[in-house]
Scaffold this motif. Structure first.
Motif, PDB file in Angstrom:
ATOM      1  N   THR A 199       0.846  -1.196   0.000  1.00 22.40           N
ATOM      2  CA  THR A 199       0.000   0.000   0.000  1.00 22.40           C
ATOM      3  C   THR A 199       0.883   1.249   0.000  1.00 22.40           C
ATOM      4  N   ARG A 215      -2.783   1.892   8.117  1.00 28.44           N
ATOM      5  CA  ARG A 215      -3.698   1.665   6.999  1.00 28.44           C
ATOM      6  C   ARG A 215      -4.927   0.867   7.443  1.00 28.44           C
ATOM      7  N   HIS A 245      -4.349   2.895  -4.445  1.00 33.33           N
ATOM      8  CA  HIS A 245      -3.827   2.629  -3.100  1.00 33.33           C
ATOM      9  C   HIS A 245      -2.843   1.463  -3.069  1.00 33.33           C
TER      10      HIS A 245
END
Length: 350
Positions: A173, A219, A312
């Protein structure tokens, strides 16, 4: 940081331990249904019903993990929660509660502890986790912070490091390496300041990478993102010690090898510019620098169409048979053995 000598400061001894606990926790509110009882008894009471509970603990020590000459206490409190929330996210679970323990020397007045806990409160609010307890004690060596995070997930959701399969895609990510270079800029400016305290640094050109160091984010959005894409990760880990080390953890736990592609690494333009300024190789920084708190995970090759092009996520490699080893494939298509040169908590020299 320049200190205002005129500030009136409140000694912690004026409050005592229980007075301090009441004072610093009075602004925390309960956000999780699973929190039956938080602070105020001998133990917290939680009810997760049919879900599994995941738990992780981190210890942050002044002079080892943080430097208060450039780390504001509010940011430190925030980051202390983030690094633990990130571990919960790395299990593909939802963070729900934290406990925070501090050991503090008498050079810290009440106002400093208030700043620290304001950062903790902001992180609790942002990640919707409840502060449910902890401990406070005195220290002869500065400030120590220990945070334990709890989270919940169904048995099917929980993702371990050990599930990677041959031919799985390796996905990361966000971007990597920026937090490490943010630290290098802060260390450089600290040395300049020590030589000439009148010199105030201009850090405008480094704002992104410094924020990645001082105020990282976990995240906690990725679990929901993957659910919406109908993707179940096969293995997962967070990037606290550098991506090379984390890949090795997954490969060792899963008994597999891996090919990591240099030209697929997601690097922020500011990172590339600052690496040039410091005369450092951006790939080396990206794979060995730690504290990005992004997630590294593997997914089945069958999920390629679902995740490709997602802003992302970056597909940075693939899993191979264990006998093929762990390699970095360079832009020139050279195959180099990947070595873990990331942060080793027990050896600062590495």
């Amino acid at each position: 940081m320049l200190e205002n000598k005129d500030q009136s400061k409140t000694s912690l001894s004026q409050l005592g331990e229980f007075g301090l606990i009441n004072h610093i926790t009075k602004n925390f509110s309960i956000q999780q249904q699973s929190t039956i009882k938080a602070i105020g008894d001998d133990a917290a009471v939680l009810d997760f019903k049919s879900k599994k509970t995941v738990v992780s603990t981190d210890l942050l020590v002044e002079g080892v993990h943080f430097d208060l000459s450039y780390m504001p206490l509010k940011h430190l409190g925030y980051k202390a929660v983030v690094v633990n929330v990130s571990d919960i996210c790395a299990m593909n679970a939802t963070p729900t509660q934290v406990t925070v323990s501090i050991a503090v020397s008498n050079r810290f007045p009440l106002e400093a502890i208030e700043e620290l806990y304001e950062g903790i409160r902001l992180a609790c609010d942002f990640y919707k986790v409840d502060l449910i307890g902890g401990d406070t004690t005195s220290s002869t060596t500065g400030l120590l912070i220990s945070v334990t995070a709890l989270g919940e997930a169904t048995e099917e959701e929980i993702t371990y490091r050990s599930g990677a399969q041959e031919n799985d895609l390796l996905v990361v990510t966000g971007d990597i390496g920026s937090a490490y270079m943010g630290l290098q800029v802060l260390e450089r400016e600290k040395q300049v300041f020590l030589v000439n305290p009148q010199n105030q640094p201009n850090l405008e050109d480094y704002s992104y990478i410094i924020e990645r160091q001082l105020k990282p984010e976990a995240r906690n959005d990725i679990k929901e993102l993957l659910q919406k894409l109908d993707v179940k990760p096969t293995s997962m880990i967070d990037i606290s010690d550098g991506i090379s080390s984390e890949i090795m953890h997954i490969c060792k736990a899963s008994n597999v090898g891996c090919n990591l592609y240099e030209d697929k690494l997601p690097l922020d333009p500011q990172l590339i510019n600052v690496c040039e300024e410091f005369n450092l190789d951006s790939t080396t920084i990206a794979i060995n620098g730690g504290e990005d708190y992004e997630l590294l995970f593997t997914v089945s090759m069958n999920d390629f169409e679902k995740i490709k092009g997602n802003p992302h996520l970056s597909i940075i490699g693939h899993i191979t048979a264990e006998k093929e080893g762990i390699h970095l494939i360079t832009r020139e298509n050279t195959k180099l053995p990947l070595k873990a040169r990331g942060w080793n908590a027990l050896n600062e020299e590495e």
